[in-house]
Write an enzyme that holds these catalytic residues in place. Sequence first.
Site, mmCIF file in Angstrom:
data_model
loop_
_atom_site.group_PDB
_atom_site.id
_atom_site.type_symbol
_atom_site.label_atom_id
_atom_site.label_comp_id
_atom_site.label_asym_id
_atom_site.label_seq_id
_atom_site.Cartn_x
_atom_site.Cartn_y
_atom_site.Cartn_z
ATOM 1 N N LYS A 99 7.004 12.150 8.481
ATOM 2 C CA LYS A 99 6.112 11.817 7.364
ATOM 3 C C LYS A 99 4.726 11.426 7.895
ATOM 4 O O LYS A 99 4.554 11.203 9.102
ATOM 5 C CB LYS A 99 6.750 10.679 6.548
ATOM 6 C CG LYS A 99 8.110 11.058 5.945
ATOM 7 C CD LYS A 99 8.640 9.972 5.002
ATOM 8 C CE LYS A 99 10.006 10.337 4.446
ATOM 9 N NZ LYS A 99 10.452 9.371 3.403
ATOM 10 N N TYR A 116 10.367 15.508 -4.170
ATOM 11 C CA TYR A 116 11.030 14.240 -4.522
ATOM 12 C C TYR A 116 11.337 14.147 -6.028
ATOM 13 O O TYR A 116 11.423 13.043 -6.568
ATOM 14 C CB TYR A 116 10.186 13.053 -4.053
ATOM 15 C CG TYR A 116 10.328 12.799 -2.561
ATOM 16 C CD1 TYR A 116 11.547 12.399 -2.013
ATOM 17 C CD2 TYR A 116 9.251 12.958 -1.697
ATOM 18 C CE1 TYR A 116 11.691 12.179 -0.647
ATOM 19 C CE2 TYR A 116 9.388 12.730 -0.329
ATOM 20 C CZ TYR A 116 10.617 12.340 0.180
ATOM 21 O OH TYR A 116 10.765 12.112 1.531
ATOM 22 N N ASN A 156 8.424 5.407 5.790
ATOM 23 C CA ASN A 156 9.551 5.167 6.702
ATOM 24 C C ASN A 156 9.731 6.272 7.744
ATOM 25 O O ASN A 156 10.844 6.612 8.112
ATOM 26 C CB ASN A 156 10.832 4.924 5.895
ATOM 27 C CG ASN A 156 11.176 6.091 4.994
ATOM 28 O OD1 ASN A 156 10.434 7.065 4.913
ATOM 29 N ND2 ASN A 156 12.306 6.009 4.331
ATOM 30 N N HIS A 178 12.194 11.915 7.213
ATOM 31 C CA HIS A 178 13.157 12.274 6.168
ATOM 32 C C HIS A 178 14.296 13.085 6.762
ATOM 33 O O HIS A 178 14.087 13.808 7.740
ATOM 34 C CB HIS A 178 12.445 13.124 5.103
ATOM 35 C CG HIS A 178 13.380 13.907 4.238
ATOM 36 N ND1 HIS A 178 14.028 13.350 3.172
ATOM 37 C CD2 HIS A 178 13.807 15.191 4.308
ATOM 38 C CE1 HIS A 178 14.813 14.273 2.611
ATOM 39 N NE2 HIS A 178 14.685 15.394 3.286
ATOM 40 N N GLU A 185 15.966 22.201 0.651
ATOM 41 C CA GLU A 185 14.759 21.682 1.281
ATOM 42 C C GLU A 185 14.219 22.633 2.363
ATOM 43 O O GLU A 185 13.005 22.813 2.482
ATOM 44 C CB GLU A 185 15.039 20.306 1.878
ATOM 45 C CG GLU A 185 15.276 19.256 0.796
ATOM 46 C CD GLU A 185 15.808 17.933 1.318
ATOM 47 O OE1 GLU A 185 16.061 17.046 0.472
ATOM 48 O OE2 GLU A 185 15.965 17.774 2.550
HETATM 49 P P1 ATP Z 1 14.728 10.536 2.715
HETATM 50 O O1 ATP Z 1 15.193 11.314 1.500
HETATM 51 O O2 ATP Z 1 13.206 10.469 2.825
HETATM 52 O O3 ATP Z 1 15.418 10.867 3.987
HETATM 53 P P2 ATP Z 1 16.576 8.572 1.979
HETATM 54 O O4 ATP Z 1 17.458 9.680 1.581
HETATM 55 O O5 ATP Z 1 17.044 7.620 3.022
HETATM 56 O O6 ATP Z 1 15.171 9.045 2.466
HETATM 57 P P3 ATP Z 1 16.011 8.221 -0.819
HETATM 58 O O7 ATP Z 1 16.734 7.201 -1.584
HETATM 59 O O8 ATP Z 1 16.299 9.658 -1.032
HETATM 60 O O9 ATP Z 1 16.091 7.788 0.719
HETATM 61 O O10 ATP Z 1 14.464 7.967 -1.083
HETATM 62 C C1 ATP Z 1 13.516 8.934 -0.713
HETATM 63 C C2 ATP Z 1 12.302 8.235 -0.154
HETATM 64 O O11 ATP Z 1 11.684 7.451 -1.163
HETATM 65 C C3 ATP Z 1 12.600 7.218 0.964
HETATM 66 O O12 ATP Z 1 12.724 7.823 2.216
HETATM 67 C C4 ATP Z 1 11.393 6.313 0.875
HETATM 68 O O13 ATP Z 1 10.243 6.927 1.464
HETATM 69 C C5 ATP Z 1 11.172 6.228 -0.618
HETATM 70 N N1 ATP Z 1 11.901 5.121 -1.235
HETATM 71 C C6 ATP Z 1 13.231 5.091 -1.548
HETATM 72 N N2 ATP Z 1 13.575 3.920 -2.110
HETATM 73 C C7 ATP Z 1 12.454 3.185 -2.156
HETATM 74 C C8 ATP Z 1 12.143 1.874 -2.628
HETATM 75 N N3 ATP Z 1 13.077 1.092 -3.181
HETATM 76 N N4 ATP Z 1 10.875 1.437 -2.503
HETATM 77 C C9 ATP Z 1 9.919 2.217 -1.973
HETATM 78 N N5 ATP Z 1 10.131 3.459 -1.522
HETATM 79 C C10 ATP Z 1 11.372 3.946 -1.605
#
Ligand code: ATP
Length: 138
Positions: free
Chosen positions: A9, A47, A113, A116, A127
């Site tokens: 990211k 997303y 974070n 992904h 994806e």
């Molecule tokens: P990714 O899909 O990016 O690998 P993930 O599957 O661990 O992450 P998801 O729950 O799919 O997490 O959320 C997608 C992304 O949205 C997260 O990686 C993060 O960048 C953001 N995100 C998720 N939950 C939160 C939250 N509670 N607050 C802020 N940002 C969030």
Amino acid sequence: KEKTFAMIKPDAYIHIGKIISIIERSGLQISNLKMTKMSQEDAREFYGEHKGKPFYDGLVNFMSSDLIVGMELVGDNAIKRWRELLGPTNTLVAREQAPNSIRGLFGTDGTRNACHGSDSPGSAFRELNFFFAKTSKL
Ligand code: ATP
């Protein structure tokens, strides 16, 4: 063998070398890679499942703010292995519970974070297709 979609990211592309070293050491193989930018529209679609959530607009702005690196990773259990290397979704939790994970090392906060990873074979297929078909006309 399994494929997954991994993405560095905007907060972490400056760490591309270190992240690729971690991937190489893990034994996962990088079978495609592209550095590009996501448009706001791309990020909204990517997303889409989070539309309406309080962090959605911030996530879309962040993901389209700077360069990203998309990778296709191949190996046995690639999806699970890549998500294990990532650590917990929230950077602050990752720093506590998995300080040597990619998010523990390179993440910034809840949304920013570092990387992904697809969470299932279905999302990996979707994806990979989205990223390497739709934005490959550079
Ligand atoms: P990714 O899909 O990016 O690998 P993930 O599957 O661990 O992450 P998801 O729950 O799919 O997490 O959320 C997608 C992304 O949205 C997260 O990686 C993060 O960048 C953001 N995100 C998720 N939950 C939160 C939250 N509670 N607050 C802020 N940002 C969030």
